[in-house]
Motif scaffolding. Structure first.
Motif, short mmCIF file in Angstrom:
data_model
loop_
_atom_site.label_atom_id
_atom_site.label_comp_id
_atom_site.label_asym_id
_atom_site.label_seq_id
_atom_site.Cartn_x
_atom_site.Cartn_y
_atom_site.Cartn_z
N TYR A 97 30.91 5.05 2.75
CA TYR A 97 29.97 5.44 3.87
C TYR A 97 28.77 5.39 4.44
O TYR A 97 29.06 4.90 5.82
CB TYR A 97 30.02 7.13 4.19
CG TYR A 97 31.25 8.21 4.27
CD1 TYR A 97 31.67 8.74 5.17
CD2 TYR A 97 32.72 8.59 2.39
CE1 TYR A 97 33.29 9.46 5.20
CE2 TYR A 97 33.34 9.48 3.13
CZ TYR A 97 33.88 9.53 3.77
OH TYR A 97 35.35 10.59 4.11
N ALA A 98 28.40 4.82 4.67
CA ALA A 98 26.79 4.50 4.93
C ALA A 98 27.12 3.31 4.46
O ALA A 98 27.79 2.47 4.39
CB ALA A 98 25.66 4.12 3.09
N LYS A 99 25.94 2.33 5.47
CA LYS A 99 26.48 1.66 7.08
C LYS A 99 24.82 1.15 6.17
O LYS A 99 24.61 -0.57 6.78
CB LYS A 99 26.07 1.76 7.88
CG LYS A 99 27.29 2.20 8.80
CD LYS A 99 28.81 2.11 7.90
CE LYS A 99 30.11 3.03 8.71
NZ LYS A 99 31.52 2.27 8.21
N GLY A 100 24.16 0.79 5.27
CA GLY A 100 22.91 0.65 4.29
C GLY A 100 22.14 0.66 5.19
O GLY A 100 22.22 2.06 5.87
N ARG A 105 18.97 1.91 0.42
CA ARG A 105 18.40 1.16 -0.36
C ARG A 105 17.28 2.02 -1.19
O ARG A 105 17.45 2.10 -2.04
CB ARG A 105 17.11 0.46 0.33
CG ARG A 105 18.37 -0.69 0.78
CD ARG A 105 17.15 -2.17 1.58
NE ARG A 105 16.06 -1.63 2.48
CZ ARG A 105 16.77 -1.33 3.91
NH1 ARG A 105 17.29 -2.58 3.94
NH2 ARG A 105 15.53 -1.58 4.88
N ALA A 106 17.01 3.30 -0.37
CA ALA A 106 16.38 3.94 -1.22
C ALA A 106 17.16 4.43 -2.44
O ALA A 106 16.74 4.90 -3.39
CB ALA A 106 15.59 5.29 -0.71
N ILE A 107 18.34 5.25 -2.63
CA ILE A 107 19.20 5.75 -3.06
C ILE A 107 19.57 4.87 -4.29
O ILE A 107 19.79 5.10 -5.36
CB ILE A 107 20.27 5.90 -2.49
CG1 ILE A 107 19.93 7.89 -1.35
CG2 ILE A 107 21.21 6.77 -3.41
CD1 ILE A 107 21.63 8.12 -0.62
N GLU A 108 19.74 3.05 -3.81
CA GLU A 108 20.08 2.05 -4.63
C GLU A 108 18.89 2.56 -5.64
O GLU A 108 19.62 2.25 -7.04
CB GLU A 108 20.87 1.44 -4.15
CG GLU A 108 21.81 1.36 -3.45
CD GLU A 108 22.40 0.31 -2.15
OE1 GLU A 108 21.67 -0.71 -2.68
OE2 GLU A 108 23.52 -0.32 -2.62
N PHE A 109 17.76 2.21 -5.31
CA PHE A 109 16.55 1.74 -6.17
C PHE A 109 16.19 3.27 -6.62
O PHE A 109 16.07 2.69 -7.94
CB PHE A 109 15.26 1.79 -5.24
CG PHE A 109 14.13 1.40 -5.80
CD1 PHE A 109 13.93 0.07 -6.39
CD2 PHE A 109 13.15 2.59 -5.64
CE1 PHE A 109 11.75 0.25 -7.59
CE2 PHE A 109 12.39 2.39 -6.17
CZ PHE A 109 11.94 1.41 -7.27
#
Length: 286
Positions: A97-100, A105-109
């Motif tokens: 769902y997310a498009k970048g 980036r905050a979630i992945e970090f």
């Protein structure tokens, strides 16, 4: 001039690197075999049915780990019930769902940061927040909630990798046939990625079984059995690793090695279950 690979000379550095790779693999296997061998030699003589079917008794001067086994199973089940929907759901959002952008980036970090925080910090946080603020005290539920935070990055990352391995043609084909986004994810993407998801869950189980520092601050070290099935989660409960730690601190090495052998057997059984389930799903998918 010929450029065939058969005419190229083998460089000395290639041979050196190949030898180092084989040496590293041999050393890794040797260390694993040495650890397992030591635990089996030291623990097997003290492993008995009485050990795994009874609880410790000061009056009878007996030692048993049945209560620790039950507590370990409780924490595994409760933790997975909490973290699996969160981890799989988060991975589906990030991958499908997310498009970048900054949010992704905050979630992945955040996920990467969580995976690198020492377990003792999770234990302190769980004791203060879940135990004191939410007034859950020393309990299996407090330990399970704390471990859920620790296992979340493992399941999320493994699920992301599994989702990315699904061919894009599956998505294009389902979309071309008029399937909705959620229907495609539920009936095609998740079943195709299920072996990888299960592998991540089993890795999470391994982390749960092997954790001790965080549980020492949140779940306590009690080894008693509670008759109330649901009320047990609100009581303190020490896992096998906690009992292993306590036995070592008391210099009861025979007990410690026996508990360690039980832990190794559990890990081996879980690994076998992982391979069986993954192979069966691969056959069904094929």
């Amino acid at each position: 001039m010929h450029n065939s690979i058969y005419d190229k000379r083998v460089r000395i550095s290639d041979n050196v690197i190949r030898v180092l790779i084989y040496l590293s693999a041999f050393v890794s296997v040797a260390i694993l075999v040495g650890i397992i061998g030591l635990v089996v030699i030291k623990g097997a003589p003290h492993l008995s049915w009485q050990l795994i079917s009874t609880v410790s008794s000061s009056a009878k001067n007996t030692f048993g780990i049945l209560g620790n086994i039950v507590n370990t199973l409780y924490i595994i089940v409760i933790t997975l019930l909490i973290v699996t929907p969160l981890g799989v759901g988060g991975a589906v959002y990030l991958n499908e769902y997310a498009k970048g952008g900054k949010l992704v980036r905050a979630i992945e970090f955040t996920i990467e940061t969580l995976s690198g925080i020492p377990s003792i910090i999770f234990g302190l946080f769980g004791m203060v927040f879940f135990g004191t603020v939410l007034k859950l005290g020393f309990s299996i539920l407090t330990g399970a909630l704390t471990l859920a935070l620790m296992v979340l990055p493992i399941i999320t990352s493994s699920t992301q990798v599994a989702l990315k391995s699904v061919p894009e043609s599956y998505r294009a084909g389902a979309t071309g046939m008029g399937a909705t986004k959620w229907y495609m994810i539920r009936t095609i993407i998740l079943p195709s990625a299920m072996p990888g998801i299960i592998t991540g869950i089993i890795l999470g189980i391994g982390r749960i079984i092997g954790e001790s520092a965080a549980l020492l601050f949140t779940a306590g070290s009690s080894y008693y059995l509670v008759n109330d099935f649901f009320g047990h989660i609100f009581k303190p409960g020490g896992t096998l690793t906690i009992q292993l730690y306590l036995s070592m601190t008391k210099a009861r090495y025979d007990q410690a090695f026996a508990v360690a052998l039980v832990l190794i057997i559990l890990v081996f059984v879980l690994n076998r279950i992982t391979h069986i389930i993954a192979n069966r799903m691969n056959k069904e998918k094929g």
